[in-house]
Design a protein around this motif. Sequence first.
Motif, PDB file in Angstrom:
ATOM      1  N   THR A 142       0.810  -1.221   0.000  1.00 32.42           N
ATOM      2  CA  THR A 142       0.000   0.000   0.000  1.00 32.42           C
ATOM      3  C   THR A 142       0.842   1.269   0.000  1.00 32.42           C
ATOM      4  OG1 THR A 142      -0.211  -0.126   2.428  1.00 32.42           O
ATOM      5  CG2 THR A 142      -1.975  -1.114   1.113  1.00 32.42           C
ATOM      6  N   LEU A 143       2.157   1.146   0.206  1.00 30.28           N
ATOM      7  CA  LEU A 143       3.037   2.319   0.104  1.00 30.28           C
ATOM      8  C   LEU A 143       3.197   2.725  -1.358  1.00 30.28           C
ATOM      9  CD1 LEU A 143       6.058   1.650   2.502  1.00 30.28           C
ATOM     10  CD2 LEU A 143       4.427   3.546   2.647  1.00 30.28           C
ATOM     11  N   PRO A 144       3.331   4.019  -1.640  1.00 29.15           N
ATOM     12  CA  PRO A 144       3.709   4.430  -2.997  1.00 29.15           C
ATOM     13  C   PRO A 144       5.064   3.834  -3.362  1.00 29.15           C
ATOM     14  CG  PRO A 144       2.960   6.312  -1.691  1.00 29.15           C
ATOM     15  CD  PRO A 144       3.091   5.161  -0.733  1.00 29.15           C
ATOM     16  N   GLU A 145       5.250   3.493  -4.608  1.00 30.42           N
ATOM     17  CA  GLU A 145       6.472   2.823  -5.037  1.00 30.42           C
ATOM     18  C   GLU A 145       7.718   3.630  -4.685  1.00 30.42           C
ATOM     19  OE1 GLU A 145       8.503   0.876  -9.065  1.00 30.42           O
ATOM     20  OE2 GLU A 145       6.488   1.749  -9.125  1.00 30.42           O
ATOM     21  N   GLU A 146       7.627   4.961  -4.789  1.00 35.97           N
ATOM     22  CA  GLU A 146       8.812   5.783  -4.553  1.00 35.97           C
ATOM     23  C   GLU A 146       9.231   5.805  -3.083  1.00 35.97           C
ATOM     24  OE1 GLU A 146       5.141   8.474  -4.846  1.00 35.97           O
ATOM     25  OE2 GLU A 146       6.016   6.751  -5.915  1.00 35.97           O
ATOM     26  N   THR A 147       8.348   5.427  -2.172  1.00 28.95           N
ATOM     27  CA  THR A 147       8.704   5.405  -0.753  1.00 28.95           C
ATOM     28  C   THR A 147       8.856   3.987  -0.208  1.00 28.95           C
ATOM     29  OG1 THR A 147       6.371   5.503  -0.081  1.00 28.95           O
ATOM     30  CG2 THR A 147       7.532   7.604  -0.353  1.00 28.95           C
ATOM     31  N   CYS A 148       8.729   2.998  -1.057  1.00 29.57           N
ATOM     32  CA  CYS A 148       8.856   1.606  -0.612  1.00 29.57           C
ATOM     33  C   CYS A 148      10.315   1.322  -0.251  1.00 29.57           C
ATOM     34  CB  CYS A 148       8.383   0.655  -1.703  1.00 29.57           C
ATOM     35  SG  CYS A 148       8.474  -1.088  -1.222  1.00 29.57           S
ATOM     36  N   PRO A 149      10.601   0.769   0.931  1.00 27.07           N
ATOM     37  CA  PRO A 149      11.991   0.522   1.323  1.00 27.07           C
ATOM     38  C   PRO A 149      12.619  -0.689   0.627  1.00 27.07           C
ATOM     39  CG  PRO A 149      10.503  -0.247   3.027  1.00 27.07           C
ATOM     40  CD  PRO A 149       9.647   0.441   2.003  1.00 27.07           C
ATOM     41  N   VAL A 150      11.820  -1.504  -0.055  1.00 22.65           N
ATOM     42  CA  VAL A 150      12.350  -2.677  -0.749  1.00 22.65           C
ATOM     43  C   VAL A 150      12.669  -2.302  -2.193  1.00 22.65           C
ATOM     44  CG1 VAL A 150      11.856  -5.021  -1.542  1.00 22.65           C
ATOM     45  CG2 VAL A 150      11.079  -4.282   0.722  1.00 22.65           C
ATOM     46  N   VAL A 151      13.939  -2.418  -2.553  1.00 22.01           N
ATOM     47  CA  VAL A 151      14.355  -2.183  -3.936  1.00 22.01           C
ATOM     48  C   VAL A 151      14.049  -3.444  -4.742  1.00 22.01           C
ATOM     49  CG1 VAL A 151      16.311  -1.542  -5.416  1.00 22.01           C
ATOM     50  CG2 VAL A 151      16.163  -0.645  -3.073  1.00 22.01           C
ATOM     51  N   HIS A 152      13.794  -3.278  -6.036  1.00 20.95           N
ATOM     52  CA  HIS A 152      13.411  -4.403  -6.895  1.00 20.95           C
ATOM     53  C   HIS A 152      12.123  -5.055  -6.387  1.00 20.95           C
ATOM     54  CE1 HIS A 152      17.414  -3.730  -8.348  1.00 20.95           C
ATOM     55  NE2 HIS A 152      17.999  -4.284  -7.299  1.00 20.95           N
ATOM     56  N   ARG A 153      11.166  -4.219  -5.994  1.00 22.45           N
ATOM     57  CA  ARG A 153       9.925  -4.744  -5.438  1.00 22.45           C
ATOM     58  C   ARG A 153       9.176  -5.615  -6.436  1.00 22.45           C
ATOM     59  NH1 ARG A 153       5.345  -1.099  -6.302  1.00 22.45           N
ATOM     60  NH2 ARG A 153       4.642  -1.408  -4.160  1.00 22.45           N
ATOM     61  N   GLU A 154       9.389  -5.391  -7.737  1.00 23.98           N
ATOM     62  CA  GLU A 154       8.704  -6.201  -8.743  1.00 23.98           C
ATOM     63  C   GLU A 154       9.167  -7.659  -8.700  1.00 23.98           C
ATOM     64  OE1 GLU A 154      12.427  -4.546 -10.615  1.00 23.98           O
ATOM     65  OE2 GLU A 154      10.829  -3.825  -9.279  1.00 23.98           O
ATOM     66  N   HIS A 155      10.347  -7.918  -8.108  1.00 23.43           N
ATOM     67  CA  HIS A 155      10.835  -9.284  -7.937  1.00 23.43           C
ATOM     68  C   HIS A 155      10.603  -9.797  -6.516  1.00 23.43           C
ATOM     69  CE1 HIS A 155      12.656  -8.996 -11.860  1.00 23.43           C
ATOM     70  NE2 HIS A 155      13.454  -8.007 -11.490  1.00 23.43           N
ATOM     71  N   GLU A 156      10.784  -8.927  -5.536  1.00 27.53           N
ATOM     72  CA  GLU A 156      10.748  -9.366  -4.145  1.00 27.53           C
ATOM     73  C   GLU A 156       9.328  -9.583  -3.624  1.00 27.53           C
ATOM     74  OE1 GLU A 156      13.248 -10.385  -2.682  1.00 27.53           O
ATOM     75  OE2 GLU A 156      14.868  -9.554  -3.882  1.00 27.53           O
ATOM     76  N   LEU A 157       8.392  -8.707  -3.958  1.00 27.33           N
ATOM     77  CA  LEU A 157       7.051  -8.851  -3.416  1.00 27.33           C
ATOM     78  C   LEU A 157       6.328 -10.097  -3.933  1.00 27.33           C
ATOM     79  CD1 LEU A 157       7.693  -6.080  -2.260  1.00 27.33           C
ATOM     80  CD2 LEU A 157       5.357  -5.370  -2.784  1.00 27.33           C
ATOM     81  N   PRO A 158       6.495 -10.467  -5.218  1.00 32.15           N
ATOM     82  CA  PRO A 158       5.896 -11.743  -5.635  1.00 32.15           C
ATOM     83  C   PRO A 158       6.423 -12.939  -4.854  1.00 32.15           C
ATOM     84  CG  PRO A 158       6.384 -10.404  -7.553  1.00 32.15           C
ATOM     85  CD  PRO A 158       6.992  -9.700  -6.367  1.00 32.15           C
ATOM     86  N   VAL A 159       7.710 -12.921  -4.474  1.00 29.01           N
ATOM     87  CA  VAL A 159       8.262 -14.012  -3.673  1.00 29.01           C
ATOM     88  C   VAL A 159       7.590 -14.047  -2.304  1.00 29.01           C
ATOM     89  CG1 VAL A 159      10.337 -14.872  -2.506  1.00 29.01           C
ATOM     90  CG2 VAL A 159      10.472 -14.034  -4.865  1.00 29.01           C
ATOM     91  N   MET A 160       7.360 -12.891  -1.699  1.00 33.89           N
ATOM     92  CA  MET A 160       6.712 -12.847  -0.395  1.00 33.89           C
ATOM     93  C   MET A 160       5.275 -13.356  -0.475  1.00 33.89           C
ATOM     94  SD  MET A 160       8.192  -9.214   1.077  1.00 33.89           S
ATOM     95  CE  MET A 160       7.515  -9.441   2.722  1.00 33.89           C
ATOM     96  N   VAL A 161       4.573 -13.003  -1.556  1.00 31.56           N
ATOM     97  CA  VAL A 161       3.197 -13.482  -1.722  1.00 31.56           C
ATOM     98  C   VAL A 161       3.173 -14.996  -1.903  1.00 31.56           C
ATOM     99  CG1 VAL A 161       1.137 -13.385  -3.179  1.00 31.56           C
ATOM    100  CG2 VAL A 161       2.380 -11.283  -2.646  1.00 31.56           C
ATOM    101  N   ALA A 162       4.119 -15.529  -2.673  1.00 32.07           N
ATOM    102  CA  ALA A 162       4.194 -16.981  -2.861  1.00 32.07           C
ATOM    103  C   ALA A 162       4.529 -17.687  -1.544  1.00 32.07           C
ATOM    104  CB  ALA A 162       5.235 -17.312  -3.926  1.00 32.07           C
TER     105      ALA A 162
END
Length: 271
Positions: A142-162
């Motif tokens: 729910t954070l805006p992408e520019e303030t998200c502390p996780v870099v490469h969120r397009e790779h990391e967040l799918p792993v967390m969801v899985a």
Amino acid sequence: MTPADVGMPPGLRRRTPGLRREEVAQLSGVGVTWYTWLEQGRPINASPQVLDAVARTLRLDAPEREHLYRLAEVPFEAAAQDLPRRVAPRVQDVIDALDPLLAVVYNARYDVLAANPAYRDLFTVPEAGAIGAPNVLWTLFTLPEETCPVVHREHELPVMVATLRSAYGRHVGERAWEDYIRALSAASPWFARLWASGEVIPPGPRVKTFRHAAVGDMRLSSQSLSIDGMPECRIVVYTPEDERSRAKVAALRERRERLWPPTLTTENPAP
């Protein structure tokens, strides 16, 4: 349990000090044949209401009741008060002692149960009103992408969801989990799409890149540790992957001590 424990006469010629099958069935309000089949593991339709009645008769505690549900292949729904909301002081002491390493306690749903100051230097997880608990997945999605502390969120967040879906398999049908998935799907269309994909990954160590406005990017490797007495909860420790990242973690600690110096007395505790 003995007949005397439940106010029944002991009877004659008992071969066991515990309750007989017919006594358990009578106290639970079910037929003797049905209860016998339940004990024998036959493919009968056991409802949660009947399992709860048997659990009350046998005075099962929460882990035993959950085990009964698993054996009967019925989704187990923990009562709201059974969901962990905090950790024991000794667990907090352990993660505090790990500073300057970042340490946090997650449950399988990624609720944040405790964190040490080094973790909070990098990442603040507010309570998600929809679920009544601070939740790292909710915050990241729910954070805006520019303030998200996780870099490469397009790779990391799918792993967390899985990884979340891997844990979800043990909680299908439980209200707390179903409401959480439904609410986060409504709050984040991206999460909803990832969840619908059905990907499953077991938890494991990873190297992630985090970003902080004060020090920039840092690479941290994660390692999970189980906690006795807290099933499906884990301490996750983040260790700097290189000297540059180690220096940035130290810089965050120095920044914290400069902004909020430790108190020298117990009369005026730091906020």
